[in-house]
Design an enzyme around this catalytic site. Structure first.
Site, PDB file in Angstrom:
ATOM      1  N   HIS A 156      36.692  89.788  21.046  1.00 18.59           N
ATOM      2  CA  HIS A 156      37.021  91.050  22.043  1.00 18.59           C
ATOM      3  C   HIS A 156      36.958  91.774  21.171  1.00 18.59           C
ATOM      4  CE1 HIS A 156      37.203  93.560  25.636  1.00 18.59           C
ATOM      5  NE2 HIS A 156      37.552  94.322  25.044  1.00 18.59           N
ATOM      6  N   GLU A 157      38.215  92.264  20.506  1.00 22.79           N
ATOM      7  CA  GLU A 157      38.311  93.347  20.182  1.00 22.79           C
ATOM      8  C   GLU A 157      37.119  93.594  18.592  1.00 22.79           C
ATOM      9  OE1 GLU A 157      39.596  95.720  21.441  1.00 22.79           O
ATOM     10  OE2 GLU A 157      40.607  94.680  22.711  1.00 22.79           O
ATOM     11  N   GLU A 182      32.078  97.719  27.179  1.00 26.27           N
ATOM     12  CA  GLU A 182      32.995  96.840  27.319  1.00 26.27           C
ATOM     13  C   GLU A 182      32.572  95.499  28.901  1.00 26.27           C
ATOM     14  OE1 GLU A 182      36.388  96.603  26.577  1.00 26.27           O
ATOM     15  OE2 GLU A 182      37.024  98.604  26.275  1.00 26.27           O
TER      16      GLU A 182
HETATM   17 ZN   LIG Z   1      37.871  96.200  25.002  1.00 26.77          ZN
END
Ligand SMILES: [Zn+2]
Length: 902
Positions: free
Chosen positions: A350-351, A373
């Site tokens: 994710h990051e 996001e």
């Molecule tokens: Zn995020």
């Protein structure tokens, strides 16, 4: 940022799924008035334009903009203050005699231009700004501002803060930053809005024993007086202020090269090897993303930094220096569970996706945070699936869709793209709608356009907006160009308006063919006055058990789909990739239930999810769901059981204090015990990761339903564990501890507490405290609340600890009452975002309208519009549960009676 996973990873579906997942994120950010306005006029009012700096929303005037910051910081770790010297190159587009920029809690001592012109300073603490007033008008042109200032180093995990920890019996202190959404202004005065991109050159003076990490590698270090040194970092590319990072302490590092970048994992001394698994994951993922995005990772290095405990988010994507709460990065084979292992891979993926989506290309304003996001959540799942196909991670993303829809069906939902008025709202935009509806919608669009076409569009988008900003409109036009399909038209319904399409399917047999007539409406729960909305829904539909479904784009007119032959039921949302609910006519639903076993796992879980949602919405009686559970004998899929266990837990919570709870628990145990008998308590050599997770979820739930054999076995294993921790495999610990925690007496509670006090890692510490937080004995609940008054659990996690205790202790009302009386000491340690969420989190575990009323009246619920919305969401949820309970309890009672006589 990453949403926080619950203690056992994203695996076990706890009650109040939506509250737990979104907590620490903390709800959307619309006041009721703004929400009502956006509901009435959503599609038109928010129709988006491509990125344009001058018209991007924000509070600061766009006529003065920074291009380069040079920051020189001197932290004092004993006094917990720092001084700063800042030079910032600015461009003035329109003559002005004042410059306004952000600051929060800083003391600005001196401001001057290069030519010596001094400015006087006024600050507005509420607006979080400073204005520099010059004695004469500055003509348009470029200038360099020099600013001398100071500020506090706080215990709250926001801005520049400290994190105290113990290593090998010694007490240590380190420095950490957390800026997203609006806390860079706590470390330096600046243009703290994402559209103001600039370069950063950071210099910091630190104890000589410290290692310092920022976005870029260290350019040089030199001694600076007794026991200190000055570290200068390389200049960053143009980037947004919220992505600046500084972490400093006695840190170890392991590293590995990947695609010309130096990737490192940084930990407190002695723990570096626990970073090996995360480092391996990152090393695999970087070349994969380079290829996918078509733009090479632009920095020479990438650090993944494990923060020991005091961290408010799960992780933060600072460019080149990602920070993680250490249990989302460190894997210790001796103590870490399968859930932790999977969650580390997901969070790392994710990051790292943010290094492109967010860092290289940044949403113009917080109203488009979903671009960061939703996309990172989708990419995290895609990359994790690519490297770990045995985890069935897309199949299990069903739980994410359920979480998003759980919020999105309510009156308090909001569009993916939402108006963000102020700082509290920017913070509170990090919710399940942003992350998980965003992820689900992107998956649906990718499926609709095709994987390669979607990727080509993404490559264009990244190349076109690198080192700059974008809006949702920019993404859709890149995808339309790549695909030639009407992406904007489909997307507008899902991103610019709130809510979930309801596809109603009516089937008939005529002339030897099955016809299915599809109509659409809006699926809501507890919201009779919801505005009527319309979508363009890409519907996938087929006969149950088929492998080649048909695709239709369903608009406001009904559509008919025909299948050869009669007798097989029709299944819509084939493959479970669509963001919509489906309701079938009675005969078709009956036939689907009867043919349950012939469907693929994705369709089985999709059917169960929709039937349960229809029960919540009052569109089907809850006993229809229970009836469907009778088809589950022989069911082996984790994703299906996760869905079922979640619904059973919801029923059990609403049955609290009701006469039929024991009978309901007996039925549920009868359903689950054969499954546990099949997977067994002990690991087998051929266990898949799914089996490991299923075993844990079953034990937990059976313990919750007071299965005597499971409780006895858990207690036996716990006693052995207390004597020798190696006797209990890490993947079983969360489950066993939660079972003994729920039924704990004083002795077991004290044992768990002792284990917690001596825990050597954040993962195990949270495991012990979460287990004792589940204790339902009222005297022990009082002890649980007392723990929040100590420093045993860091400020970064204490809010989640008490929130989880409310939902697991079976007595949220008592947790609420006791915590309310003692909350001040805890509130002082929390960030504004955590403060906004903690009371709604606890209250929302209850179904008692009186608690909702109390929350409604508290001054805490009105300190900001973000806090107000969090409270409104919890109040709405309590209202829903109280109404659902009134329907559910008699229906369950009748159904149970029917079972007894069958
Ligand atoms: Zn995020």
């Amino acid at each position: 940022m990453i949403r926080a996973y619950n203690a056992s990873g994203a695996i076990f579906a706890p009650p109040m799924r939506r509250m737990i997942l979104r907590f620490g994120n903390s709800g959307s950010g619309l006041t009721a008035a703004v929400l009502a306005a956006s509901l009435l006029s959503a599609p038109q009012a928010q129709a988006e334009k491509p990125f344009d700096f001058m018209t991007t929303p924000g509070k600061l005037p766009k006529t003065v903009a920074p291009s380069a910051y040079r920051l020189d910081l001197k932290p004092d770790l004993d006094k917990l203050t720092f001084t700063g010297k800042e030079e910032v190159d600015i461009a003035v587009a329109k003559p002005t005699d004042s410059v306004t920029l952000n600051q929060n809690g800083l003391t600005i001592k001196e401001v001057a231009l290069k030519d010596g012109t001094k400015a006087t300073v006024t600050t507005d603490e509420k607006a979080q700004t400073a204005t520099f007033h010059f004695p004469h008008v500055l003509p348009a042109g470029t200038y360099t501002l020099s600013i001398v200032y100071s500020g506090p180093i706080t215990a709250q995990p926001a801005g520049l803060y400290y994190n105290d920890y113990d290593v090998a019996g010694a007490h240590k202190r380190m420095l950490v930053t957390q800026f997203e959404a609006t806390d860079a202004r706590r470390m330096f005065p600046g243009w703290d809005e994402p559209a103001f991109k600039a370069t950063y050159s950071l210099t910091v003076t630190l104890p000589a024993t410290f290692r310092a990490i920022s976005n870029t590698p260290v350019a040089h270090e030199e001694p600076a007086g007794t026991g200190e040194k000055t570290v200068t970092f390389g200049t960053t590319p143009k980037m947004s202020s919220y992505l600046v990072v500084l972490v400093a302490g006695e840190l170890d590092r392991i590293n590995q090269a990947a695609a010309d970048a130096d990737i490192g994992v940084d930990t407190v001394a002695g723990k570096a090897e626990q970073g090996r698994y995360g480092l391996d994951a990152a090393t695999k993922i970087l070349p994969y993303y380079n290829e996918y995005f078509g733009v090479k990772y632009p920095l020479p290095k990438l650090d993944l930094i494990a923060i020991p405990g005091n961290f408010a988010a799960g992780a933060m994507e600072n460019w080149g220096g990602i920070t993680y709460i250490d249990n989302d990065l460190l894997f210790d084979p001796k103590t870490s569970s399968e859930g932790t292992k999977q969650s580390i891979f997901l969070v790392v993926a994710h990051e790292m996706a943010h290094q492109w989506s967010g860092d290289l290309v940044t949403m113009a304003w917080w109203d488009n945070i979903w671009l960061n996001e939703g996309f990172a959540s989708w990419m995290e799942t895609k990359a994790t699936d690519h490297f770990n196909p045995s985890w069935n991670i897309w199949l299990r993303a069903h739980a994410d869709v359920e979480t998003a829809m759980g919020m999105d069906a309510r009156r308090t939902t909001h569009p993916i793209q939402q108006v963000i008025k102020d700082e509290s709202e920017a913070d509170s935009a990090f919710d399940s709608i942003t992350y998980l509806k965003g992820q689900s919608f992107i998956r649906m669009i990718e499926t609709y356009l095709g994987e390669a076409t979607f990727r080509d569009g993404m490559r264009h988008y990244m190349a076109a907006h690198a080192y700059s900003n974008s809006t949702t409109a920019d993404l859709w036009s890149a995808l339309e160009t790549a695909s030639g399909k009407p992406v904007k038209q489909i997307a507008a319904g899902f991103t610019e308006q709130p809510g979930i399409p309801l596809v109603e399917v009516k089937t008939a047999c005529a002339g030897g063919s099955t016809t299915a007539t599809l109509t659409q409406g809006r699926f809501t729960i507890n919201d009779p006055k919801a505005a009527k909305l319309n979508w363009q829904v890409p519907v996938s539909i087929g006969l149950a058990g088929d492998t080649a479904p048909q695709s239709v784009l369903l608009g406001d007119k009904p559509q008919t789909v025909t299948f050869a032959g009669c007798g097989k039921p029709v299944k819509a949302n084939f493959g479970d990739v669509g963001y919509y609910r489906v309701q079938y006519d009675d005969a078709n639903l009956k036939a689907l239930s009867a043919g349950y076993k012939e469907m693929a796992a994705a369709d089985r879980v999709n059917l169960l999810g929709d039937v349960w949602a229809m029960a919540e919405a009052g569109r089907l009686s809850p006993d229809k769901f229970l009836e469907l559970t009778k088809q589950l004998n022989g069911e082996t899929e984790l994703v299906v059981w996760t869905q079922v266990l979640g619904s059973l837990r919801d029923i059990d919570d609403l049955e609290r204090g009701q006469a039929d709870r024991p009978a309901f628990r007996t039925y549920a145990r009868g359903l689950l015990n054969p499954v546990l008998a099949r997977v067994g308590w002990d690991a087998k050599p051929d266990d898949t990761p799914d089996v490991v997770l299923l075993r844990s979820s079953l034990i937990r739930t059976l313990g919750r339903f007071e299965d005597p054999a499971v409780v006895a076995e858990a207690r036996k294993r716990f006693a052995a564990f207390v004597a020798d921790q190696s006797t209990l495999p890490p993947s079983l610990q969360d489950a066993v501890l939660s079972v003994v925690g729920y039924s704990a007496d004083k002795k077991i509670y004290d044992q768990l507490h002792e284990l917690g006090r001596n825990a050597k890692s954040t993962e195990t510490l949270l495991r012990y405290y979460n287990a004792l937080g589940g204790a339902r004995d009222p005297a022990l609940i009082a002890e649980t609340v007392t723990i929040t008054q100590t420093d045993e659990i860091t400020a970064g996690r204490v809010n989640r600890f008490i929130g989880a205790a409310a939902s697991t202790s079976d007595n949220p009302e008592l947790v609420w009452k006791l915590f309310l009386a003692k909350r001040k000491a805890v509130m002082d340690k929390l960030t504004p975002m955590q403060r906004a969420g903690v009371l709604p989190y606890i209250a929302g575990a209850s179904s008692d309208p009186a608690i909702g009323e109390e929350l409604n009246k508290l001054p805490d619920s009105n300190v900001s519009s973000g806090a107000r919305h969090d409270a409104d969401e919890a109040i709405e949820d309590i209202g829903f549960k109280s109404g659902f309970k009134a329907r559910l309890v008699p229906a369950v009672s009748n159904w149970l009676k029917g079972q007894a006589t069958n």
